[in-house]
Design a protein around this motif. Structure first.
Motif, short mmCIF file in Angstrom:
data_model
loop_
_atom_site.label_atom_id
_atom_site.label_comp_id
_atom_site.label_asym_id
_atom_site.label_seq_id
_atom_site.Cartn_x
_atom_site.Cartn_y
_atom_site.Cartn_z
N ALA A 1 17.03 36.55 -13.15
CA ALA A 1 16.17 36.16 -12.04
C ALA A 1 16.90 35.18 -11.12
O ALA A 1 17.72 34.38 -11.58
CB ALA A 1 14.89 35.54 -12.57
N PRO A 2 16.63 35.23 -9.81
CA PRO A 2 17.31 34.36 -8.84
C PRO A 2 17.22 32.88 -9.18
O PRO A 2 18.18 32.14 -8.98
CB PRO A 2 16.60 34.67 -7.52
CG PRO A 2 16.07 36.05 -7.69
CD PRO A 2 15.69 36.16 -9.13
N GLU A 3 16.09 32.44 -9.73
CA GLU A 3 15.93 31.02 -10.03
C GLU A 3 16.84 30.56 -11.15
O GLU A 3 17.13 29.36 -11.28
CB GLU A 3 14.46 30.71 -10.37
CG GLU A 3 13.89 31.40 -11.59
CD GLU A 3 13.22 32.73 -11.28
OE1 GLU A 3 12.35 33.14 -12.07
OE2 GLU A 3 13.56 33.34 -10.24
N LEU A 4 17.31 31.48 -11.98
CA LEU A 4 18.25 31.11 -13.04
C LEU A 4 19.65 30.87 -12.49
O LEU A 4 20.41 30.07 -13.04
CB LEU A 4 18.31 32.21 -14.11
CG LEU A 4 17.04 32.45 -14.92
CD1 LEU A 4 17.22 33.65 -15.84
CD2 LEU A 4 16.65 31.22 -15.71
N ILE A 5 19.97 31.56 -11.42
CA ILE A 5 21.30 31.42 -10.82
C ILE A 5 21.40 30.14 -10.00
O ILE A 5 22.44 29.49 -9.94
CB ILE A 5 21.62 32.64 -9.93
CG1 ILE A 5 21.41 33.94 -10.70
CG2 ILE A 5 23.04 32.55 -9.39
CD1 ILE A 5 22.26 34.08 -11.93
N SER A 6 20.30 29.75 -9.38
CA SER A 6 20.34 28.64 -8.42
C SER A 6 19.97 27.29 -9.01
O SER A 6 20.15 26.27 -8.35
CB SER A 6 19.40 28.95 -7.24
OG SER A 6 18.06 29.17 -7.71
N SER B 1 17.82 25.59 -20.82
CA SER B 1 19.19 25.67 -21.30
C SER B 1 20.13 25.13 -20.23
O SER B 1 19.99 25.46 -19.05
CB SER B 1 19.56 27.12 -21.63
OG SER B 1 20.92 27.22 -22.00
N ASN B 2 21.08 24.30 -20.65
CA ASN B 2 22.07 23.80 -19.71
C ASN B 2 23.13 24.84 -19.39
O ASN B 2 23.92 24.66 -18.46
CB ASN B 2 22.74 22.54 -20.28
CG ASN B 2 21.79 21.36 -20.33
OD1 ASN B 2 20.94 21.19 -19.45
ND2 ASN B 2 21.89 20.55 -21.39
N GLU B 3 23.13 25.91 -20.16
CA GLU B 3 24.06 27.02 -19.92
C GLU B 3 23.29 28.27 -19.56
O GLU B 3 22.18 28.51 -20.06
CB GLU B 3 24.92 27.29 -21.16
CG GLU B 3 25.82 26.13 -21.56
CD GLU B 3 26.65 26.46 -22.78
OE1 GLU B 3 26.40 27.51 -23.40
OE2 GLU B 3 27.54 25.67 -23.11
N TYR C 1 13.85 29.30 -18.61
CA TYR C 1 13.47 30.66 -18.96
C TYR C 1 11.98 30.70 -19.31
O TYR C 1 11.47 29.81 -20.00
CB TYR C 1 14.30 31.16 -20.15
CG TYR C 1 15.76 31.33 -19.82
CD1 TYR C 1 16.26 32.57 -19.45
CD2 TYR C 1 16.64 30.24 -19.87
CE1 TYR C 1 17.60 32.73 -19.13
CE2 TYR C 1 17.98 30.40 -19.55
CZ TYR C 1 18.46 31.64 -19.18
OH TYR C 1 19.78 31.79 -18.86
N ASN C 2 11.30 31.72 -18.81
CA ASN C 2 9.87 31.87 -19.09
C ASN C 2 9.49 33.34 -18.97
O ASN C 2 10.37 34.22 -18.85
CB ASN C 2 9.04 31.00 -18.13
CG ASN C 2 9.42 31.24 -16.67
OD1 ASN C 2 9.73 32.37 -16.28
ND2 ASN C 2 9.43 30.18 -15.87
N LEU D 1 16.18 32.18 -26.92
CA LEU D 1 15.78 30.78 -27.01
C LEU D 1 14.35 30.66 -27.52
O LEU D 1 13.47 31.41 -27.09
CB LEU D 1 15.88 30.11 -25.64
CG LEU D 1 17.28 30.04 -25.00
CD1 LEU D 1 17.16 29.58 -23.56
CD2 LEU D 1 18.19 29.12 -25.80
N PRO D 2 14.09 29.70 -28.42
CA PRO D 2 12.72 29.46 -28.86
C PRO D 2 11.94 28.74 -27.77
O PRO D 2 12.50 27.94 -27.02
CB PRO D 2 12.90 28.56 -30.09
CG PRO D 2 14.20 27.84 -29.84
CD PRO D 2 15.06 28.81 -29.10
#
Length: 334
Positions: free
Chosen positions: A241-246, A230-232, A252-253, A218-219
């Protein structure tokens, strides 16, 4: 994945289209393209029988001609219901003999796949890794992407085939990965979003390390702060990372990249994290057995902290590994 050794031999010894047939190939493709243009098929045409039965040939949107090695190096069914598939071949510029990678997608009215391919083309173009495309979907239901070929094997293949990598080599590989991420993040302003051993190519002959597979990259949405929404979900469970799952949308960073890198390095070094269990490919791993491995594990614990604010930054992680490398005898500064 084709081995570096085999590719080097091919570069030195193999020429898919003989010099005496190059102009014939171009003229034939030009003639067939002119005929097909009336039907909307402007970019590609395969002429294996006309080229002497040696190989298929294709003209891309960049007006270059490529001969395609007949043996695929990768095959994958994408959607069984729609019979969508991906096949990857080596291809060779018939003028320069330069080897490239050709991805042949069989689309078959798969709208989701079409959107994915369009995104992949856009990302590769922005990253400067796209060589050309050819759209033959009207006739063969195929779309072709040609990008640079990276010699070597992915690190998962390298490790699972029990290739010996010294502790010093592992640290050197790690620092090379940090170099790749620095260019991707700071210069290209992209987030990889799927860092894992499979997406890192290692050339054991040159020691070069290269990040690959930017399909879900992703840009950055900001010039000053590396971040993308991202909505997906993009990536691989076990490395995310856990924060992406929850959370939705997924944000993303740099810290999400470092978590994935930390999990990847746990596999590379074959070490057990502080939690006592690795959710990555080689789980569970072994505990550190010496001071060097204990220092590595401390860094990896810092990279894989569950709370983003406690996680090491890319700069801090890189500095820690650089200092550790200086302690290894063959790399120590005299």
């Amino acid at each position: 994945m084709l081995s570096t050794k085999k590719l080097k031999i091919e570069k030195e010894e193999r020429q898919l289209i003989a010099d005496t047939k190059k102009e014939f190939v171009k003229q034939t493709i030009a003639f067939m393209t002119q005929c097909n243009a009336e039907l909307g098929n402007c970019f590609s045409y395969f002429i294996k029988p006309l080229a002497g039965g040696i190989t298929d040939c294709i003209k891309l949107s960049n007006n270059k001609y490529y001969a395609i090695d007949s043996t695929p190096i990768f095959k994958k069914i994408i959607n069984r219901d729609l019979t969508s598939a991906l096949t990857i071949h080596l291809a060779q510029d018939i003028d320069t003999n330069q080897w490239v990678q050709l991805k042949a997608y069989e689309v078959n009215n798969d709208k989701q796949l079409e959107d994915k391919i369009k995104k992949e083309i856009s990302v590769l173009s922005q990253l400067g890794k796209l060589i050309g495309v050819a759209d033959d979907s009207l006739f063969s239901r195929k779309l072709y992407i040609v990008k640079e070929y990276v010699p070597g094997v992915d690190l998962m293949h390298f490790i699972t085939n029990k290739k010996a990598i010294s502790f010093a080599q592992k640290i050197a590989i790690t620092l090379a990965i940090f170099d790749e991420l620095r260019e991707l993040h700071d210069i290209k302003r992209f987030l990889h979003c799927d860092i894992k051993l499979e997406n890192i190519i290692y050339d054991e002959f040159t020691g070069k390390v290269t990040l690959i597979d930017f399909d879900v990259s992703l840009p950055s949405a900001s010039d000053s702060n590396l971040m993308a929404k991202s909505n997906e979900f993009c990536g691989t469970f076990g490395y995310a990372a856990p924060e992406l799952i929850s959370n939705t949308p997924c944000i993303y960073n740099e810290k999400t990249e470092m978590y994935a890198l930390g999990k990847t390095l746990i596999d590379l070094f074959d070490l057990e994290p502080a939690s006592g269990f690795s959710q990555t490919f080689f789980a569970p791993n072994k505990p550190p057995v010496n001071e060097d491995e204990s220092q590595v594990m401390a860094i990896l614990d810092g990279l894989t902290q569950a709370e983003p604010e406690k996680r090491l930054s890319r700069e801090a992680g890189e500095k820690a590994f650089a200092l550790l490398l200086q302690q290894v005898p063959e790399f120590a500064v005299k």
